[in-house]
Design a protein around this motif. Structure first.
Motif, PDB file in Angstrom:
ATOM      1  N   ASN A   9       0.825  -1.217   0.000  1.00  0.00           N
ATOM      2  CA  ASN A   9       0.000   0.000   0.000  1.00  0.00           C
ATOM      3  C   ASN A   9       0.853   1.259   0.000  1.00  0.00           C
ATOM      4  N   GLN A  10       0.299   2.292  -0.544  1.00  0.00           N
ATOM      5  CA  GLN A  10       1.002   3.556  -0.681  1.00  0.00           C
ATOM      6  C   GLN A  10       1.320   4.178   0.684  1.00  0.00           C
ATOM      7  N   GLY A  11       2.497   4.811   0.769  1.00  0.00           N
ATOM      8  CA  GLY A  11       2.833   5.560   1.967  1.00  0.00           C
ATOM      9  C   GLY A  11       4.173   5.228   2.588  1.00  0.00           C
ATOM     10  N   TRP A  12       4.807   4.145   2.170  1.00  0.00           N
ATOM     11  CA  TRP A  12       6.026   3.716   2.856  1.00  0.00           C
ATOM     12  C   TRP A  12       7.167   4.727   2.700  1.00  0.00           C
ATOM     13  N   GLU A  13       7.227   5.432   1.607  1.00  0.00           N
ATOM     14  CA  GLU A  13       8.294   6.431   1.444  1.00  0.00           C
ATOM     15  C   GLU A  13       8.165   7.560   2.459  1.00  0.00           C
ATOM     16  N   ASP A  14       6.932   7.815   2.890  1.00  0.00           N
ATOM     17  CA  ASP A  14       6.651   8.948   3.774  1.00  0.00           C
ATOM     18  C   ASP A  14       6.771   8.584   5.245  1.00  0.00           C
ATOM     19  N   TRP A  15       7.011   7.306   5.523  1.00  0.00           N
ATOM     20  CA  TRP A  15       7.001   6.875   6.918  1.00  0.00           C
ATOM     21  C   TRP A  15       8.390   6.666   7.502  1.00  0.00           C
TER      22      TRP A  15
ATOM     23  N   GLY B 194      11.611   6.754   9.196  1.00  0.00           N
ATOM     24  CA  GLY B 194      12.351   7.832   9.857  1.00  0.00           C
ATOM     25  C   GLY B 194      11.496   8.981  10.319  1.00  0.00           C
ATOM     26  N   ASN B 195      10.194   8.968  10.000  1.00  0.00           N
ATOM     27  CA  ASN B 195       9.311  10.064  10.389  1.00  0.00           C
ATOM     28  C   ASN B 195       8.417   9.643  11.558  1.00  0.00           C
ATOM     29  N   TRP B 196       7.901  10.647  12.244  1.00  0.00           N
ATOM     30  CA  TRP B 196       6.897  10.421  13.293  1.00  0.00           C
ATOM     31  C   TRP B 196       5.688  11.233  12.855  1.00  0.00           C
ATOM     32  N   LYS B 197       4.922  10.619  11.966  1.00  0.00           N
ATOM     33  CA  LYS B 197       3.912  11.364  11.231  1.00  0.00           C
ATOM     34  C   LYS B 197       2.579  10.647  11.335  1.00  0.00           C
ATOM     35  N   GLU B 198       1.502  11.418  11.372  1.00  0.00           N
ATOM     36  CA  GLU B 198       0.205  10.832  11.678  1.00  0.00           C
ATOM     37  C   GLU B 198      -0.480  10.213  10.471  1.00  0.00           C
ATOM     38  N   ASN B 199      -0.745  10.954   9.434  1.00  0.00           N
ATOM     39  CA  ASN B 199      -1.555  10.476   8.321  1.00  0.00           C
ATOM     40  C   ASN B 199      -0.660   9.984   7.191  1.00  0.00           C
ATOM     41  N   VAL B 200      -0.234   8.724   7.304  1.00  0.00           N
ATOM     42  CA  VAL B 200       0.652   8.138   6.307  1.00  0.00           C
ATOM     43  C   VAL B 200      -0.100   7.139   5.436  1.00  0.00           C
ATOM     44  N   PHE B 201      -0.786   6.187   6.061  1.00  0.00           N
ATOM     45  CA  PHE B 201      -1.452   5.111   5.329  1.00  0.00           C
ATOM     46  C   PHE B 201      -2.974   5.260   5.409  1.00  0.00           C
ATOM     47  N   ASP B 202      -3.661   4.858   4.325  1.00  0.00           N
ATOM     48  CA  ASP B 202      -5.123   4.806   4.392  1.00  0.00           C
ATOM     49  C   ASP B 202      -5.637   3.371   4.334  1.00  0.00           C
ATOM     50  N   PHE B 203      -4.743   2.381   4.080  1.00  0.00           N
ATOM     51  CA  PHE B 203      -5.042   0.948   4.164  1.00  0.00           C
ATOM     52  C   PHE B 203      -5.974   0.440   3.066  1.00  0.00           C
ATOM     53  N   VAL B 204      -6.221   1.258   2.059  1.00  0.00           N
ATOM     54  CA  VAL B 204      -7.065   0.819   0.937  1.00  0.00           C
ATOM     55  C   VAL B 204      -6.483   1.224  -0.419  1.00  0.00           C
ATOM     56  N   SER B 205      -5.284   1.818  -0.438  1.00  0.00           N
ATOM     57  CA  SER B 205      -4.732   2.331  -1.696  1.00  0.00           C
ATOM     58  C   SER B 205      -3.457   1.573  -2.063  1.00  0.00           C
TER      59      SER B 205
ATOM     60  N   LEU C 207      -4.936 -14.055   0.016  1.00  0.00           N
ATOM     61  CA  LEU C 207      -3.969 -13.054   0.445  1.00  0.00           C
ATOM     62  C   LEU C 207      -4.234 -12.698   1.906  1.00  0.00           C
ATOM     63  N   ILE C 208      -3.160 -12.370   2.620  1.00  0.00           N
ATOM     64  CA  ILE C 208      -3.249 -11.880   3.993  1.00  0.00           C
ATOM     65  C   ILE C 208      -2.868 -10.409   3.983  1.00  0.00           C
ATOM     66  N   MET C 209      -3.742  -9.587   4.544  1.00  0.00           N
ATOM     67  CA  MET C 209      -3.529  -8.143   4.533  1.00  0.00           C
ATOM     68  C   MET C 209      -2.467  -7.749   5.555  1.00  0.00           C
ATOM     69  N   HIS C 210      -1.732  -6.681   5.240  1.00  0.00           N
ATOM     70  CA  HIS C 210      -0.791  -6.099   6.189  1.00  0.00           C
ATOM     71  C   HIS C 210      -1.182  -4.651   6.442  1.00  0.00           C
ATOM     72  N   HIS C 211      -1.449  -4.330   7.708  1.00  0.00           N
ATOM     73  CA  HIS C 211      -1.756  -2.960   8.116  1.00  0.00           C
ATOM     74  C   HIS C 211      -0.672  -2.475   9.064  1.00  0.00           C
ATOM     75  N   GLU C 212       0.356  -1.859   8.538  1.00  0.00           N
ATOM     76  CA  GLU C 212       1.320  -1.172   9.398  1.00  0.00           C
ATOM     77  C   GLU C 212       0.744   0.198   9.719  1.00  0.00           C
ATOM     78  N   THR C 213       0.455   0.421  10.992  1.00  0.00           N
ATOM     79  CA  THR C 213      -0.178   1.679  11.387  1.00  0.00           C
ATOM     80  C   THR C 213       0.810   2.820  11.516  1.00  0.00           C
ATOM     81  N   SER C 214       2.103   2.517  11.495  1.00  0.00           N
ATOM     82  CA  SER C 214       3.177   3.485  11.747  1.00  0.00           C
ATOM     83  C   SER C 214       3.045   4.113  13.128  1.00  0.00           C
ATOM     84  N   GLY C 215       2.387   3.410  14.031  1.00  0.00           N
ATOM     85  CA  GLY C 215       2.168   3.945  15.376  1.00  0.00           C
ATOM     86  C   GLY C 215       1.088   5.007  15.439  1.00  0.00           C
ATOM     87  N   SER C 216       0.525   5.362  14.298  1.00  0.00           N
ATOM     88  CA  SER C 216      -0.511   6.397  14.243  1.00  0.00           C
ATOM     89  C   SER C 216      -1.867   5.744  14.476  1.00  0.00           C
ATOM     90  N   VAL C 217      -2.160   5.517  15.740  1.00  0.00           N
ATOM     91  CA  VAL C 217      -3.301   4.683  16.099  1.00  0.00           C
ATOM     92  C   VAL C 217      -4.618   5.409  15.868  1.00  0.00           C
TER      93      VAL C 217
END
Length: 690
Positions: A356-362, A364-375, A396-406
């Protein structure tokens, strides 16, 4: 559930003199005796003996509240009730098909000797394998909303026990275990050796975590943990190294508060599993018995499973999670290769990380809105892959890395889970790498504990199964939420790729007695290539087991969710060994602990769910060993064929880890096998009824 009040003369012994009062009960088999008392000063204490010898000396109970500001440390007893309970229940999945819950209960209601009296009930349940107790605060006029500053539960030990421990940390359990006497615990010194843990939030030099394993000088084993962790922070232990006392200490929030509660309220159970045989600890179901039955009635959709995954490529340098850089592993054609491998070898699923999109933005960062889990990334065709997998009987088994942004994840869960349902995906691996957002929360604090429960409940609404990573260690809640198949919450196999310490050969001989006491671990075994320089020749990391031990882990490291952790191409030269991973079940009717010594060796036999076949796993530490295994658990008069996957005579985790031998022989319940385990080695055996 059947609960019968006993007459006092049968179960309860009570004595009262002035302000002092003493009450005692025994376990059903009378091996344990629990004594609860108030002292002349009003302290509420408990003590526990095992086979007429003390294991817990008189230990105090109580609380400190920050709101309303008061300390509950002196009490008078209001009432004492007792009961007994004996039933057998069937888990949805597990190590055995039936579990007996046989205990005696003592419920002691006390009133605090404070300016504003508060009523509290301490409920004790004494089993044949140990003790569980918790605090309960009934609805009352003098207490409604309250804030816990700390819990004052004490465990007064009888000596300077040998102890298997990891440092107290609010955000991670991913430490190697230390083995020292109580008097030599130094949590900060141990933590300083750990250079590979991404986030550390240490509690202090004398604070350690549970599950905690101890052995007395008299050879008695004590496992100290908790059960049914709900709406409450994780309990850690502050060590008095002089007097050999352990004091509960709870994981705080950013302003130091531990729990926000409203009556009626209750804490998790504090648990002590005790035996003079280490094997009995692994057989105990005390923690499961202290958890509630399933929170939902329809469990037909919950299926234990085996899977392979697109993940190890990222750890070995073959691929990346992020698409930028040209090595994106989660692309359509690559994932099809994993689906093909899974279908060919009978695996149920394929985990895909980095889809899913967003890994480049995560990173090394401590950022809130990185993943939307559907893109998905544009090189990952979700519809094509789900259809391709379905045609081959794989999911398939889904992977949801929240990046700690609960908070971001919680806002998006419904949409993300519906997306999974729409795509025919029924299992999700969640991740919580890094600091928790909002800032100030800890992975093991009350706020996150509530989040993990919410994920378990919410996924159940969508009939989804979940495996959580970087979460709090389990406390038996897989009985209540059987869709919560497994957790990580310990040092798992990705640490084989860690730059410094990695894993050590004794690790798999300690985890069953510590981390796994609370529930299954997603440990990801099954590695067949041991030097991790396959794609980056300068890498020095290695896997510190033999290949046969990797197979044995599927039996000794229990989980209903088992991964074949290596790359498909690394299995191709060893298809005869891969056969054991193909054959070994993930759900069981029976389990026998054949030999066990924490830190040294573990040998376990398990019977497949609904089938007559048995599987054995034996693992050792850095020392070679020879074990004899009697197959007396097999059905009398029946013939079986055993396939033995053992270390070759010249195998050694350091010099020759991939050396193994596959042998076949007929066996019966009269057969005794001699197993030779290499250094860091193991043995796996499948026994099929003819």
């Amino acid at each position: 559930m059947k609960r019968i009040l006993w007459m006092a003369c049968l179960l309860l012994v009570s004595r009262q003199s002035h302000a002092q009062r003493t009450t005692a009960i025994s376990s059903p088999d009378r091996a344990f005796r629990l004594t609860v008392a108030t002292t002349a000063q009003g302290q509420l204490t408990y003590q526990l003996t095992y086979k007429n010898k003390p294991v817990i000396q008189p230990s105090t109970l109580g609380f400190t509240f920050s709101k309303p500001a008061m300390t509950l440390s002196r009490f008078s007893i209001v009432s004492i009730d007792s009961s007994r309970h004996d039933e057998t229940w069937q888990p949805v999945w597990g190590e055995v098909s039936q579990i007996r819950d046989h205990h005696h209960e003592l419920a002691v209601t006390v009133r605090s000797q404070t300016a504003t009296p508060v009523d509290m009930l301490v409920r004790f349940r004494l089993f044949n394998d140990g003790l569980g107790f918790r605090y309960e605060f009934p609805k009352q006029t003098n207490l409604s909303h309250f804030v816990v500053a700390d819990e004052l539960t004490q465990f007064a030990l009888t000596g300077d026990h040998k102890t298997f421990w990891i440092p107290g940390d609010y955000d991670t359990n991913e430490y190697l275990y230390n083995t020292t006497p109580i008097s030599r615990i130094d949590a900060l010194a141990a933590a300083r050796k750990e250079k590979d843990i991404a986030l550390q939030s240490l509690a202090g030099p004398d604070v350690i975590q549970t599950p905690l394993l101890m052995k007395t000088a008299q050879g008695v084993w004590i496992s100290l943990h908790e059960a049914a962790l709900l709406n409450y922070p994780v309990m850690q232990l502050k060590v008095d190294k002089t007097n050999f006392r352990l004091q509960s200490t709870l994981v705080p929030d950013v302003i130091g508060n531990k729990a926000y509660l409203q009556t009626p309220a209750q804490t998790p159970w504090r648990t002590l599993v005790i035996s003079d045989k280490a094997a009995d600890l692994l057989a105990s179901k005390l923690i499961l018995n202290l958890n509630a039955p399933p929170a939902f009635s329809d469990v037909s959709w919950i299926k234990p499973q085996k899977f392979i995954g697109v993940w190890w490529e990222m750890h070995t340098g073959k691929g990346t999670w992020e698409k930028a850089g040209g090595k994106h592993a989660a692309n359509t054609q690559n994932v099809k290769k994993y689906i093909d491998f899974a279908a060919k070898n009978g695996f149920d699923g394929v985990l895909v990380e980095g889809w899913n999109q967003g890994w480049e933005d995560w990173f090394g960062n401590w950022k809130e809105n990185v993943f939307d889990f559907v893109s998905p990334y544009d090189d990952y065709n979700m519809d094509e892959l789900t259809a391709y997998a379905q045609r081959q009987g794989v999911r398939l088994i889904m992977h949801h890395e929240t990046s700690g942004s609960v908070t971001n994840y919680e806002r998006r869960m419904d949409r993300a889970y519906q997306y999974m349902v729409d795509k025919g995906i029924n299992t999700v691996k969640t991740g919580y790498v890094g600091r928790i957002i909002p800032r100030g929360e800890h992975h093991d604090g009350q706020w996150m504990v509530n989040h993990y429960q919410w994920v378990a409940a919410k996924t159940a609404e969508y009939k989804l199964m979940v495996s959580s990573h970087e979460s709090a260690r389990p406390t038996g809640l897989h009985r209540t939420y059987p869709n919560w198949l497994a957790s990580e919450a310990a040092r798992g196999n990705e640490f084989n790729n860690a730059p410094t310490l990695g894993l050590v050969p004794e690790h798999e001989t300690i985890l069953p007695f510590t981390r796994l006491m609370g529930g299954p671990m997603d440990y990801t075994p099954g590695f067949f290539r041991f030097k991790l320089n396959q794609f980056e020749p300068t890498r020095k990391q290695e896997i510190r087991t033999t290949l046969a031990k990797q197979l044995a882990d599927y039996v000794t490291m229990y989980s209903p969710l088992q991964m074949a952790g290596d790359l498909p191409e690394n299995y191709e030269p060893h298809l005869d060994a891969l056969q054991f991973i193909r054959d070994v079940p993930v759900d069981w009717d029976d389990t026998r602990i054949l030999a066990a010594e924490p830190g040294d060796y573990v040998t376990i036999a398990r019977k497949a769910k609904g089938k007559p076949n048995w599987f054995i796993g034996a693992v050792t530490d850095e020392n070679s060993r020879t074990h004899t295994v009697a197959l007396s658990f097999l059905e009398p008069g029946q013939a079986y064929d055993a396939t033995i996957y053992r270390d070759a005579d010249n195998a050694d985790w350091k010099t020759n880890p991939a050396a193994y031998v596959v042998e076949k022989m007929p066996v019966t319940n009269q057969t005794t096998l001699t197993l030779k385990l290499a250094k860091g080695g193991g043995c796996a055996i499948s026994i099929m009824k003819r």
